[in-house]
Enzyme design. Structure first.
Site, PDB file in Angstrom:
ATOM      1  N   LYS A  38       1.125   4.072  -2.851  1.00 50.19           N
ATOM      2  CA  LYS A  38       0.529   5.516  -2.973  1.00 50.19           C
ATOM      3  C   LYS A  38       1.906   6.259  -3.112  1.00 50.19           C
ATOM      4  CE  LYS A  38      -3.444   4.982  -1.984  1.00 50.19           C
ATOM      5  NZ  LYS A  38      -4.082   5.504  -2.610  1.00 50.19           N
ATOM      6  N   TYR A  47       1.033  -1.512   0.197  1.00 47.51           N
ATOM      7  CA  TYR A  47       0.111   0.214  -0.452  1.00 47.51           C
ATOM      8  C   TYR A  47       0.804   1.620  -0.265  1.00 47.51           C
ATOM      9  CZ  TYR A  47      -3.378   3.267   1.184  1.00 47.51           C
ATOM     10  OH  TYR A  47      -4.392   4.535   1.646  1.00 47.51           O
TER      11      TYR A  47
END
Length: 256
Positions: free
Chosen positions: A165, A161
């Site tokens: 990002k 994740y």
């Protein structure tokens, strides 16, 4: 109409919002529609798409719903092309859809890694690449990428994740390098924990949520509308000088 209202007005604009059926995306659709924008709402949940369409139309704006699988290479491209066919152009792209498959580095699967990168990073690239030519031709556009605090500071168990990002933040800067000369403003918003269904799933357990909460000087997690209001600012003429930024909305987490 007062001048300050005009600076925040989206009258005559069209926004494409991914992940539109719940959480931040749902609120973004409502806030942008309330400011005057028509909406192309992208999601997978038929009931959620019907709900967001009803909410947008209740505000007097047009809403086209688009079912697309953003984990595939075809889904983002098809979504962008459907939106262009429906509206002729997209003035505002909000790359909001995202997934969080939490696991530590030693146990994270290749499948989860690839799916995270596909939805969180590749889909925004493909959508922007499809929509940017029209923005370039009209010499105006807004691209708003919903990133994360976890794309700026590392969190245990968030390898895929956080990497996706962090990549999205750099993609935003590259969009600025290439497209700002065409009067396209690209920015990333990096929220802390927002109490969406996904936020509740990851942080709802007090054993995990309280240590994170204790790190926020403000003492609380965020609400979807607080992110949506920042999206409105970045989508409006009021923010035309802001370009290539990663803007933290984190309750002071990164101030410590």
């Amino acid at each position: 109409m007062a001048d300050w209202i005009k600076r925040f007005s989206l009258t005559g604009k069209v926004a494409l919002v991914t992940g539109a059926t719940k959480g931040i995306g749902f609120d973004v659709c409502k806030v942008l529609a309330d400011a005057g924008a028509d909406i192309a709402a992208v999601g997978r949940d038929a009931a959620g798409l019907a709900e967001v369409k009803q909410a947008v139309e209740a505000l007097g704006r047009k809403c086209v719903t688009i079912d697309a699988d953003l984990a595939s290479t075809e889904g983002p491209v098809a979504a962008a092309r459907t939106a262009l066919q429906s509206f002729g152009t997209i003035d505002i792209l909000v790359n909001n859809a995202g997934i969080a498959l939490i696991d530590n580095l030693l146990e994270a699967s290749i499948e989860d890694w690839d799916k995270t990168m596909a939805v969180n990073l590749r889909a925004p690239f493909l959508l922007a690449r499809e929509l940017a030519p029209k923005m370039i031709a009209q010499r105006s556009g807004k691209i708003i990428n919903i990133s994360s605090q976890a794309g700026v500071v590392a969190l245990d168990g968030h390898a895929a994740y956080s990497s996706s990002k962090g990549g999205l933040n750099m993609l935003t800067k590259t969009m600025t390098c290439e497209w700002a000369k065409h009067n396209i403003q690209s920015n990333a918003i990096c929220p802390t924990v927002i109490l969406t269904p996904m936020g509740e799933q990851v942080w709802g357990d007090p054993a995990k949520g309280k240590p994170m909460l204790d790190k926020l000087p403000l003492g609380r997690f965020g609400k979807p509308q607080e992110v949506a209001d920042l999206v409105l600012y970045l989508a409006s003429p009021a923010s035309d000088l802001i370009c290539g930024e990663t803007i933290l909305i984190d309750g002071g987490f990164t101030a410590l």
